[in-house]
Design an enzyme around this catalytic site. Structure first.
Site, PDB file in Angstrom:
ATOM      1  N   HIS B  12      41.793  31.974  42.103  1.00  0.00           N
ATOM      2  CA  HIS B  12      41.949  32.557  43.508  1.00  0.00           C
ATOM      3  C   HIS B  12      43.047  33.452  43.878  1.00  0.00           C
ATOM      4  CE1 HIS B  12      43.989  28.315  44.700  1.00  0.00           C
ATOM      5  NE2 HIS B  12      45.031  29.299  44.898  1.00  0.00           N
ATOM      6  N   HIS B 194      49.691  30.214  35.128  1.00  0.00           N
ATOM      7  CA  HIS B 194      50.780  31.045  35.784  1.00  0.00           C
ATOM      8  C   HIS B 194      51.870  30.238  36.260  1.00  0.00           C
ATOM      9  CE1 HIS B 194      48.304  29.943  39.266  1.00  0.00           C
ATOM     10  NE2 HIS B 194      49.091  30.390  40.157  1.00  0.00           N
TER      11      HIS B 194
HETATM   12 FE   LIG Z   1      46.827  29.076  44.615  1.00  0.00          FE
END
Ligand SMILES: [Fe+3]
Ligand SMILES: [Fe+3]
Lengths: 118, 293, 293, 118
Positions: B12, B194
């Protein structure tokens, strides 16, 4: 015994102690999602800081835009990022700062598949 | 009765939404990612749900640190799109499905999930970017109503991965017991690997991501057995968002079919992926033997 | 290691606090209630905890309907006393116990309780009146630090009574595993029977209350088996607050001793009670076989 | 199937549908815990109501102090009570209103051991 805060070198894990420590700083940064607050902040940053009850170190880190120190003092990246956006800095700019690279070097590392560890 | 027709796992990343909002999807930087979405989007356009249940996390927009819910569910008629500090995304407001929300809420609480109830909620990129991944051109209105389910992935202690899978299993039971003929899809959002801050900023772990993409289909219980430290070490401090994929996976039955997947590095600082699973008829059982922890 | 020394069940009616704040405890209306407290207060004054864990509900003060947590825990250094609309009570601010809070939080989340985390919280009569019941004359400071635990008793679906007992059992394990030599007390607050609105306003059910007062000691699992409808029908729409006593009871071991109890009708619109239990050494097991639902 | 909202005659059970329905009304009443809001409300009740997006029925119930109707329209007693306090009404006054008694009769019933049902 319950688990404990994960310890991963080179990684901030934002736990309750950090949240407590960084509460005022994160509240200030979070407030910048509102346009009116961004204006008030930009008009007089020091006065805006005073209203949020920061520690002297937090105040200095914000006024000097010492991004790493903000995180060391309990900042959460999602809050601190709102101040970076006000300064027209991207997450890639911050990534460079956190890792001692230029933004270009950081972006290049991402484009080459990202930085790998361990 | 309501029917759970598919589950979508998707990153997202805000810049994915920004690329769409600013007409950059054909730029060389973004084209590979959006080309990778195309087959899934075509299939979903032929299999449209009435309601999407979107499992996501807020990013310092609707939730402040004074009160951080572990699991929350929206029960409103409508959800405003949040201004995250750089203006609201120019996308339609999100229509709620309050009856289904209440049914799911009561089902989950009856089963011992301690849900926070959001009667009002502004939704940020964590929810709207997945909607855009599903439906790139909504026009004036999204093609489905939404039930938002929020997970705390930002502040330790996050829920355990096993607890997320268990929540998904209970969510699946709740959907299947809703006494109206509705088609429902479930979105698990966030990830993949990430890390935004610290000396490891810019971390990508393709090996872990590929393993996760495979195993989410074949053995979600194995992913549920990983600790928070495993997720943070392997996928980065923000890669722990992947536990939200387990909620989606838990809701699907044991019989699922992978329709499509794509994996791309980078989307700004993130490894981005999409995995779409059709929920096969008769798959009403449980996908795993995970304990409810 | 920390030691759980006693558990106190007590009503938290605002007018009990007001009677103390306004020097009315010797008035004929209030004297019987406060006389009933005296033996418990004397015993507690000789058995003082370092930290009180106070299980209570907020009454439209710190929590608004946009976001209603099912279970929440305060993790702050200090808690302000709320102005509920008629000025703050003139009592000391409440000192937190953030290390114990974090330990309990992590323990509970690891065990699959989906706690909302309150890093900032104004505490209302639900918490301060029980403190006054324990300590009528705090002077400038309460004699103990506090960990607030909040339960949603106002909006259906409330947690089930069984879930509250299970939360208490996990809370007991968390306290006993805290690696510092601390004396801890647990307060379960609210009740007894009362209903504020509707045609049944003014309801008191002494028979149910007496049963509950007895059974909370001897067979909490039987009380955990009652449905929300049972509580509301028998004890009134606000009498369902009694599920919070089960959290306290769950935290105590199987071996407890009733130090004192008192029951009085009315405290304004409510049946008011106090029950004090000493936690006996060696009682580290579980009080019941309740399932975690 | 999950449980359903308890139905007990003579009793409001505040569930999600009620909360949704009464959201604006409860928000307004809840805001009265702040002294500045109480002043603004008292200065111009109708204008204050307009700012909260009440339904016409809710607006009327508040302006007319129709306590039972407030609850019928989704009010929660803990929110509505803040408006009662502003009017210097006690929970006993409301109890009388809800049950068709005078306050004195209601208090007497409580002092006699409370009202029993079933
Ligand atoms: Fe997020
Ligand atoms: Fe109460």
């Amino acid at each position: 015994m319950p688990s404990s805060t994960p310890e991963v070198p080179g990684t901030y894990v934002f736990d309750v102690a950090q949240s407590n420590r960084g509460y005022a700083l994160n509240r200030l940064c979070g407030s910048l999602k509102d346009a009116a607050n961004r204006e008030r902040f930009s008009a007089d940053e020091a006065a805006y800081c005073d209203a949020y009850g920061l520690s002297p170190e937090q105040r200095e880190a914000i006024l000097q835009r010492d991004w790493t120190r903000m995180l060391d003092l309990g900042g959460s990246i999602f809050y601190v990022f709102k101040l970076a956006v006000l300064d027209k800095k991207s997450m890639q700019d911050l990534g460079g700062i956190f890792t001692g690279m230029t933004t270009e070097e950081f972006v290049k590392a991402l484009n080459a598949g990202g930085r790998s560890f361990g | 009765m309501a029917e759970l027709i598919w589950g979508l796992a998707t990153s997202h990343v805000p810049s994915i939404g920004a690329a769409m909002d600013n007409g950059k999807t054909e730029d060389p930087y973004w084209k590979p990612l959006f080309d990778g979405y195309a087959p899934a989007r075509e299939w979903m356009a032929k299999h449209t749900p009435d309601v999407a249940i979107i499992v996501y996390n807020d990013h310092a927009n609707a939730i402040e640190l004074n009160m951080t819910p572990m699991f929350a569910i929206g029960t409103a008629d409508a959800y405003k799109v949040a201004d995250e500090g750089w203006g609201s995304r120019n996308v339609p407001p999100v229509a709620g499905a309050p009856e289904l929300s209440e049914h799911i809420l009561v089902s989950l609480v009856d089963e011992g999930f301690d849900m926070t109830v959001c009667q009002e909620l502004e939704v940020d990129h964590g929810l709207t970017v997945p909607l855009s991944v599903y439906c790139p051109d909504p026009g004036d209105a999204w093609p489905c109503a939404v039930v938002p389910i929020l997970v705390n992935v930002i502040q330790y202690p996050q829920p355990t991965a096993a607890r997320c899978l268990a929540l998904g299993e209970a969510l699946g039971r709740a959907i299947r017991s809703f006494p109206k003929d509705l088609k429902v899809a479930v979105f698990g959002t966030g990830g993949m690997s990430h890390q935004l801050a610290g000396a490891r900023a810019g971390l990508i772990n393709e090996k872990f991501d590929r393993m996760f993409l495979e195993t989410i289909e074949t053995d979600p219980a194995a992913l549920a057995a990983l600790s928070r430290e495993d997720y943070i070490r392997e996928a980065g401090s923000e890669g722990i968002e992947l536990i939200m994929w387990l909620v989606m996976r838990g809701a699907l039955g044991p019989g699922i079919r992978r329709v499509h997947e794509t994996y791309h590095v980078p989307a700004s600082n993130t490894a981005a992926a999409l995995a779409l699973f059709e929920n096969l008829p008769g798959g009403a059982g449980q996908p795993s033997g995970a304990s409810p922890r």
